[in-house]
Design a protein around this motif. Structure first.
Motif, mmCIF file in Angstrom:
data_model
loop_
_atom_site.group_PDB
_atom_site.id
_atom_site.type_symbol
_atom_site.label_atom_id
_atom_site.label_comp_id
_atom_site.label_asym_id
_atom_site.label_seq_id
_atom_site.Cartn_x
_atom_site.Cartn_y
_atom_site.Cartn_z
ATOM 1 N N ASN A 11 3.920 -1.819 -4.408
ATOM 2 C CA ASN A 11 4.098 -1.142 -3.128
ATOM 3 C C ASN A 11 5.321 -1.727 -2.449
ATOM 4 N N PHE A 12 6.142 -0.881 -1.874
ATOM 5 C CA PHE A 12 7.281 -1.365 -1.118
ATOM 6 C C PHE A 12 7.660 -0.320 -0.083
ATOM 7 N N SER A 13 8.358 -0.762 0.935
ATOM 8 C CA SER A 13 8.816 0.158 1.971
ATOM 9 C C SER A 13 10.336 0.212 1.922
ATOM 10 N N SER B 223 4.227 9.325 -2.481
ATOM 11 C CA SER B 223 4.013 8.483 -1.307
ATOM 12 C C SER B 223 3.837 9.291 -0.027
ATOM 13 N N THR C 21 0.798 7.965 2.036
ATOM 14 C CA THR C 21 0.859 6.606 2.554
ATOM 15 C C THR C 21 2.235 6.340 3.143
ATOM 16 N N ALA C 22 2.335 5.299 3.928
ATOM 17 C CA ALA C 22 3.609 4.956 4.576
ATOM 18 C C ALA C 22 4.524 4.176 3.642
ATOM 19 N N THR C 23 3.997 3.687 2.539
ATOM 20 C CA THR C 23 4.814 2.898 1.628
ATOM 21 C C THR C 23 5.057 3.651 0.327
ATOM 22 N N THR D 199 11.905 -4.713 -7.249
ATOM 23 C CA THR D 199 11.043 -3.601 -6.867
ATOM 24 C C THR D 199 11.832 -2.360 -6.460
ATOM 25 N N HIS D 200 12.879 -2.521 -5.665
ATOM 26 C CA HIS D 200 13.655 -1.367 -5.191
ATOM 27 C C HIS D 200 14.541 -0.772 -6.285
ATOM 28 N N ARG E 137 5.531 3.719 -3.800
ATOM 29 C CA ARG E 137 4.866 3.015 -4.896
ATOM 30 C C ARG E 137 5.551 3.324 -6.208
#
Length: 160
Positions: free
Chosen positions: A157-159, A126, A129-131, A87-88, A133
């Protein structure tokens, strides 16, 4: 003098005109598979909503294959594209190539009738939102089912 006539109700039947006033009976194609995410069904679906269109079922199966990580499926440890660990890295050339390789490998093994055509990765805004995408869009076709130019979009979704 005329004689009385006797008739039996067994042979009376119904005239065609009487059927014209009945509502048409909806004929449904048979169910192909359970729609995911699972929803409660109504009427002919039974307990769960069902797919009755081959294209919808193939799309649903492809999404599930891509979103499944290896070792998540009991008795099929290699089932899935195993994308979540990447994801990252999605959005970089190396990450995108690895994701494409994993998706291609999983599709060739578990859905060989699907021809993968195009792969697009887009970072989404993003700020709201706090995350963070990442949206992945895969275009595919299924020649044996006369399906062409189909696409599936998946958002991760990832942070940070």
């Amino acid at each position: 003098m005329s004689q009385a006539k006797s008739y039996s109700f067994i042979s009376v039947g119904t005239k065609k005109g009487a059927y014209d006033s009945y509502p048409a009976v909806e004929t449904l194609s048979p169910p192909i598979g359970i729609k995911t995410p699972i929803e409660l069904g109504e009427g002919a679906d039974g307990i769960f909503k069902m797919h009755r269109n081959l294209g919808d079922q193939i799309k649903d199966n492809l999404i599930n294959l891509i979103l499944t990580n290896q070792y998540e499926r009991l008795a099929f440890p290699d089932f899935g594209a195993n994308i979540r660990p990447l994801t990252h890295e999605l959005g970089s050339v190396d990450g995108d190539e690895e994701a494409m390789s994993r998706i291609n490998r999983a599709v060739k093994k578990y859905m060989p009738f699907v021809n993968l055509e195009n792969f697009i990765v887009t970072p989404e805004d993003s700020e709201k939102t706090a995350t963070a995408r990442i949206k992945m869009v895969i275009t595919y076709s299924v020649p044996n089912a006369n399906l062409s130019n189909q696409s599936v979009g998946i958002t991760f979704n990832f942070s940070g």
